[in-house]
Design an enzyme around this catalytic site. Sequence first.
Site, PDB file in Angstrom:
ATOM      1  N   ASP A 110       0.829  -1.208   0.000  1.00  0.00           N
ATOM      2  CA  ASP A 110       0.000   0.000   0.000  1.00  0.00           C
ATOM      3  C   ASP A 110       0.862   1.257   0.000  1.00  0.00           C
ATOM      4  O   ASP A 110       2.078   1.220   0.299  1.00  0.00           O
ATOM      5  CB  ASP A 110      -0.913  -0.021   1.243  1.00  0.00           C
ATOM      6  CG  ASP A 110      -2.281   0.577   0.963  1.00  0.00           C
ATOM      7  OD1 ASP A 110      -2.385   1.415   0.058  1.00  0.00           O
ATOM      8  OD2 ASP A 110      -3.241   0.198   1.662  1.00  0.00           O
ATOM      9  N   ASP A 147     -10.829   1.914  -3.262  1.00  0.00           N
ATOM     10  CA  ASP A 147     -11.417   1.426  -2.007  1.00  0.00           C
ATOM     11  C   ASP A 147     -12.934   1.380  -2.128  1.00  0.00           C
ATOM     12  O   ASP A 147     -13.603   0.757  -1.296  1.00  0.00           O
ATOM     13  CB  ASP A 147     -11.032   2.346  -0.839  1.00  0.00           C
ATOM     14  CG  ASP A 147      -9.662   1.988  -0.274  1.00  0.00           C
ATOM     15  OD1 ASP A 147      -9.067   1.010  -0.744  1.00  0.00           O
ATOM     16  OD2 ASP A 147      -9.193   2.703   0.631  1.00  0.00           O
TER      17      ASP A 147
HETATM   18  C1  GLA Z   1      -5.861   1.690   2.189  1.00  0.00           C
HETATM   19  C2  GLA Z   1      -6.239   0.541   1.280  1.00  0.00           C
HETATM   20  C3  GLA Z   1      -7.291  -0.313   1.962  1.00  0.00           C
HETATM   21  C4  GLA Z   1      -6.770  -0.815   3.272  1.00  0.00           C
HETATM   22  C5  GLA Z   1      -6.337   0.351   4.141  1.00  0.00           C
HETATM   23  C6  GLA Z   1      -5.642  -0.132   5.387  1.00  0.00           C
HETATM   24  O1  GLA Z   1      -6.920   2.580   2.332  1.00  0.00           O
HETATM   25  O2  GLA Z   1      -6.692   1.014   0.045  1.00  0.00           O
HETATM   26  O3  GLA Z   1      -7.650  -1.393   1.129  1.00  0.00           O
HETATM   27  O4  GLA Z   1      -5.692  -1.692   3.053  1.00  0.00           O
HETATM   28  O5  GLA Z   1      -5.434   1.196   3.448  1.00  0.00           O
HETATM   29  O6  GLA Z   1      -5.294   0.905   6.218  1.00  0.00           O
END
Ligand code: GLA
Length: 726
Positions: free
Chosen positions: A470, A538
């Site tokens: 990430d 997301d």
């Molecule tokens: C980001 C990612 C999510 C999740 C969060 C965790 O927003 O896109 O899928 O992994 O971080 O903090």
Amino acid sequence: MTPFRFIPLVVATGTLTASAGEIAIETKHSALVLRVEAGKEPLVIHHGKRLADAAEYAKLPDRRKAADDPTGVYGAAYTTAGSRNLLEPAIQVTHSDGDASLVLNYESHEAKQLANDVQLTTVKLVDPAHPFHVTLYYKAYIEEDVIEQWSVISHGEEGAVKMQKYASANLFLTGKHHYLTHYHGDWAREMQPESEELGAGIKILDSKLGTRANLFQPPSFMIGINGPVEEDNGEVIACNLAWTGNYQIALEVDPARNLRVIAGINPFASEYTLAPKKEFTTPALIHTWSGTGSGDASRNLHRWARKHRVLEGEGTRQTILNNWEATYFDFNEEKLAALIKDGKKLGSDVFLLDDGWFGNKFPRNDDHAGLGDWEPNKLKLPHGIGHLVKEAETNGIKFGIWLEPEMVNPKSELYTKHPEWVIQSPNREPHYYRNQLVLDLSNPEVQDFVFGIVDKILTENPTLGYIKWDCNAVIFNAKSATNPYPAHLYVDYVKGFYSVMERLRQKYPKLPIMLCAGGGGRADYGALKYFTEFWPSDNTDPLDRVYMQWEYSKFFPSITMAAHVTDWGKQPIKYRTDVALMGKFGHDIVVSHLDEKELRFTQDSLKLYKELGPTIWQGDLYRLVSPYTNDFASLMYVNESKQEAVWFNYLVTGSRKNLGSDGAVKLKGLDPAKRYSVREVNLYPDTKSPISGEGSWSGDYLMTVGFSPQVTKERDSVILVIREAK
Ligand code: GLA
């Protein structure tokens, strides 16, 4: 195999033997043709359909002498600044003696066959007044109709040269009307399309965000030549800049109304100092030309990406059960053990532990603390990661883990120990994005640290099966504490990121890694070389995903596009599942909340995905009915042998009358001579389909007359399998 053709006036390798000639970079259907002349700037004289007779490129008009171009370089193949040119440059430098002018004339060129269907043409340019060189690279993927284009800059001057701008590619498109389709967005709103006719002046697409650079605007765009971009008609060029950082794409309608496209690293705050004898390699612009609309342009990019770019692009993919939305930060060993069992029960290949597993002095119990301290939290996970990997293995499922190794929370041991590793300005109040700051990947020590985090976890857990990588913050107060060249930070950051990924890929060549940046903030072909898939957003509301995945599909193949069933959105699980099935399928749900039918349905859909996966991953995508102008979206994947196709249909309007597919949809990509059966799959338990697989139709019939998927309010998502009837 398409033979490579050289134009008679220019030899294949070496310097120009005649006074002028053409260099044609050809693919199966397209050609980008340069006219070169010793001691002059090369011009682009054609970018479009390939001519049957290559000798006729010599007949193309020479814009150098055009009455409406007093400079003679509107159509330059790599436009310089500070001399005759008056338009947007591709390159702008200040020589070591302070001269800020540049001219780049043709010196020589070379064409090499790298593989059966890959040819590399290089064109060397030199400044007549300085020992300053640029080599233009054109890598033609002949079968896929894709050209990868970049530049390498070097010099032999006394001292360093300052480069204010150093683009990857400079396209030149004749034609009087040009239309741009581009994208904007924000968190959970990725890939919102906009289209417009380009008027006089310059339209800039760019990012100055540093990391997670595509948050507001990705470097993916299409140009319609002489008409707006259409799915099945018209000339289209589809592009993606392969750079995971600040970029700038300048589209300039020149005074003669031709279109100049200059794409590369964003010159913003990025003056680069180039020492003598050092080379600067720009990222590549990936582009494809299609004379038959965006459908073929996308299929070109998909085939190219699978074969030549994305890690394991021609391989298979694992299904995942992710715990992020099921638990967020609130879990412990017992909870995870139950979720691992649930993953197995569901039939997923991997259980993926998301954020929240690390940090002791500053436990990661929410997003305010712990980033940077990659030690398992002793309260939540007293037996560490190894125990969970074993737990998963005992249950017959692989274990995967979330990492965000480029970032740090100020509340962390890492920050206390190494403030000099953090990008921040001593003169400014820190400003946080998601309560975190970005580590300075332009610093080799930080590169080692980031590599070390991943390497350690993989060394300690050699059977770990998956990583989600990430990158949630953008860069504020862009200041490196250690980079001797402050203006190199943005560029060296991305180079540092790639160098870490190179090292990791040497040691772990095939491990599946998802590229996530709080969603699709890094979806570009620079990063995808090192990753097997990306997280588009997301936002997993299936209705929003129909549109987003539709747009991403214009540039990226489905095998790269992670799509999970979650609890976002109001739609029933059948609809949510059907939307995720068109991509790289997975789940982020609480399995124990599913009732008996939902569970059975989900288990069956995972089995179905195993069966249909190869066609979804490797098949040719045809977008049939657009959700923007219809009540439903319809798209299909056809496998290479044309024996199997998977056809997805989704109702997108919830409140209007006469909803659904009121008639036949004409299919595409089938073999007209083959006969096919059509059968509905992924039915919800105890429901019956009116499309049972009885009967057969020729491909000709299905593509000419069509077939109704019978999408209605009651049947708001419909998946059909079309198989050759034996
Ligand atoms: C980001 C990612 C999510 C999740 C969060 C965790 O927003 O896109 O899928 O992994 O971080 O903090």
